[in-house]
Design a protein around this motif. Structure first.
Motif, PDB file in Angstrom:
ATOM      1  N   THR A 129       1.018  -1.034  -0.069  1.00  0.00           N
ATOM      2  CA  THR A 129       0.053  -0.029  -0.065  1.00  0.00           C
ATOM      3  C   THR A 129       0.891   1.269   0.001  1.00  0.00           C
ATOM      4  O   THR A 129       0.575   2.179  -0.782  1.00  0.00           O
ATOM      5  CB  THR A 129      -1.009   0.022   1.287  1.00  0.00           C
ATOM      6  N   LEU A 130       2.010   1.153   0.815  1.00  0.00           N
ATOM      7  CA  LEU A 130       2.573   2.413   0.987  1.00  0.00           C
ATOM      8  C   LEU A 130       3.470   2.516  -0.609  1.00  0.00           C
ATOM      9  O   LEU A 130       3.825   3.709  -1.028  1.00  0.00           O
ATOM     10  CB  LEU A 130       3.837   2.237   2.037  1.00  0.00           C
ATOM     11  N   SER A 131       4.003   1.512  -0.906  1.00  0.00           N
ATOM     12  CA  SER A 131       4.704   1.513  -2.010  1.00  0.00           C
ATOM     13  C   SER A 131       3.953   2.132  -3.486  1.00  0.00           C
ATOM     14  O   SER A 131       4.213   2.829  -4.243  1.00  0.00           O
ATOM     15  CB  SER A 131       5.243   0.084  -2.635  1.00  0.00           C
ATOM     16  N   THR A 132       2.513   1.530  -3.401  1.00  0.00           N
ATOM     17  CA  THR A 132       1.559   1.973  -4.311  1.00  0.00           C
ATOM     18  C   THR A 132       1.460   3.678  -4.291  1.00  0.00           C
ATOM     19  O   THR A 132       1.450   4.573  -5.311  1.00  0.00           O
ATOM     20  CB  THR A 132       0.302   1.497  -4.249  1.00  0.00           C
ATOM     21  N   HIS A 156       7.708   9.502   0.405  1.00  0.00           N
ATOM     22  CA  HIS A 156       8.691   9.700  -0.460  1.00  0.00           C
ATOM     23  C   HIS A 156       9.396   8.125  -0.722  1.00  0.00           C
ATOM     24  O   HIS A 156       9.617   7.927  -2.111  1.00  0.00           O
ATOM     25  CB  HIS A 156       9.286  10.695  -0.002  1.00  0.00           C
ATOM     26  N   HIS A 157       9.678   7.639   0.463  1.00  0.00           N
ATOM     27  CA  HIS A 157      10.563   6.546   0.055  1.00  0.00           C
ATOM     28  C   HIS A 157      10.236   5.450   1.541  1.00  0.00           C
ATOM     29  O   HIS A 157       9.729   5.965   2.473  1.00  0.00           O
ATOM     30  CB  HIS A 157      12.056   6.692   0.385  1.00  0.00           C
ATOM     31  N   LEU A 158      10.453   4.189   0.967  1.00  0.00           N
ATOM     32  CA  LEU A 158      10.648   3.196   2.033  1.00  0.00           C
ATOM     33  C   LEU A 158      11.983   2.561   2.140  1.00  0.00           C
ATOM     34  O   LEU A 158      12.719   2.545   1.258  1.00  0.00           O
ATOM     35  CB  LEU A 158       9.818   1.995   1.452  1.00  0.00           C
ATOM     36  N   VAL A 159      12.211   2.705   3.303  1.00  0.00           N
ATOM     37  CA  VAL A 159      13.974   2.252   3.865  1.00  0.00           C
ATOM     38  C   VAL A 159      13.909   1.300   4.766  1.00  0.00           C
ATOM     39  O   VAL A 159      12.804   0.871   5.580  1.00  0.00           O
ATOM     40  CB  VAL A 159      14.648   3.515   4.098  1.00  0.00           C
ATOM     41  N   THR A 160      14.947   0.449   4.813  1.00  0.00           N
ATOM     42  CA  THR A 160      15.156  -0.674   5.890  1.00  0.00           C
ATOM     43  C   THR A 160      16.284   0.006   6.696  1.00  0.00           C
ATOM     44  O   THR A 160      17.370   0.246   6.165  1.00  0.00           O
ATOM     45  CB  THR A 160      15.238  -1.872   5.162  1.00  0.00           C
TER      46      THR A 160
END
Length: 347
Positions: free
Chosen positions: A145-148, A180-184
């Protein structure tokens, strides 16, 4: 010249690698004539691959992504790369371990024996920091969902719970942010976003986040501090705060060390080093207490000036007095005797 089946596989691999391919470039990469490329394109179309012809001086081709796209074909290197990525994801956390294990089993089942042996020889052991071994994992659906929302550049509405309790959706208004971004980091997923209500950049732990639907209107992406997500995350995670914004250490102070920044950067893993001059650098560091912080700074064994705060100055004063008294006691107890005999005087 490659056999027809191998050439078709190579052609399909090239078409998947980029959006548009000029016919002449395909012929050059495959070391065949443009006529052979056209013939191979027709064969792929007969197999069900939607390949569109592009107009232009040289012509070209584009592989579509229709709903009837047949199973994709991979060459040996691509299969190995896919299996390595899945095995890595299966042991390094980030909340997709189970899905990665199942996907790897599916891929392995259809591999030829020569490739299965290569993949089975790859054994990976993930070693994580103790404080993140039991870190809660993010839900795969939430990540999607966040990526979309990030890809569509749509404002995200979500509930965000604190470490102590979950919010009540009936009484708590949703948070609003431009994702804006997903990070690990440290086996956890984080969302880097512009918080619309607080008008500032924030980093949210994904395992504490529950998206609401529908998403909001589209937005124009802002520029991250530092210019890109790598610079922003490197600064954010360097010790001033935990990634979710809470202070990492209760005591933080600054000093100017009489050393070049390049000489101490490798020894500072949870602080910030800034160059002041060719032989000076500013060190920002944190610890669980002010005396502990003073002792950490003292380990560099160089002259320095205290920038602040006052608590750090007081801690240095207390430690200095304590060390001086300890040194005086040690000097007194080890002083040579002025009378009497010692065992060395005895013949």
């Amino acid at each position: 010249m490659r056999k027809t089946s191998a050439r078709l596989l190579a052609l399909l691999s090239l078409l998947q690698a980029r959006r548009d391919w000029p016919g002449a470039l395909l012929a050059e990469r495959l070391d065949v004539s443009p006529r052979t490329v056209r013939r191979d394109i027709d064969r792929l179309r007969e197999l069900g691959y939607p390949i569109a012809a592009l107009k232009g001086p040289d012509g070209g081709y584009r592989l579509g992504a229709g709903t009837q796209l047949p199973p994709l074909l991979f060459d040996d290197d691509q299969v190995v790369a896919l299996a390595v990525a899945l095995r890595t994801a299966a042991v390094t956390g980030a909340g997709i371990e189970e899905d990665a294990v199942r996907a790897l089993a599916t891929v392995r089942q259809v591999m030829p024996a020569r490739l299965r042996h290569r993949i089975d020889a790859l054994q990976i052991t993930a070693v994580t920091r103790p404080r993140t071994d039991l870190a809660p994992q993010a839900d795969t659906e939430v990540l999607l969902t966040l990526s979309t929302a990030i890809r569509a550049r749509e404002i995200l509405r979500f509930d965000y719970r604190s470490p102590d309790h979950a919010p009540d959706p009936s009484t708590s208004p949703p948070r609003r942010a431009e994702p804006h971004h997903l990070v690990t980091w440290g086996s956890r997923w984080y969302l880097v976003a512009w918080d619309l209500d607080r008008e500032d950049w924030r980093t949210f732990r994904v395992d504490r986040l529950t998206p609401r639907t529908p998403t909001g209107p589209r937005f124009t992406p802002r520029e991250l501090p530092g210019g890109d997500v790598t610079a922003y995350v490197a600064t954010r995670f360097r010790g001033a705060h935990h990634p979710d914004g809470t202070p990492a250490w209760p005591c933080r102070g600054e000093v100017v060390l009489h050393l070049p920044a390049t000489e101490i950067t490798g020894y500072v893993h949870d602080g910030l080093v800034e160059e002041v001059s060719s032989d000076r650098c500013r060190l920002t560091l944190g610890s669980w207490s002010w005396p502990s912080l003073a002792a950490l700074i003292g380990r560099f064994d160089v002259d320095f000036e205290i920038v602040g705060p006052a608590e750090l100055t007081e801690a240095f004063g207390r430690l200095g007095k304590r060390y001086a008294e300890a040194a005086a006691r040690s000097t007194s107890s080890n002083a040579p005797r002025t009378s009497g005999t010692t065992p060395l005087d005895t013949p």
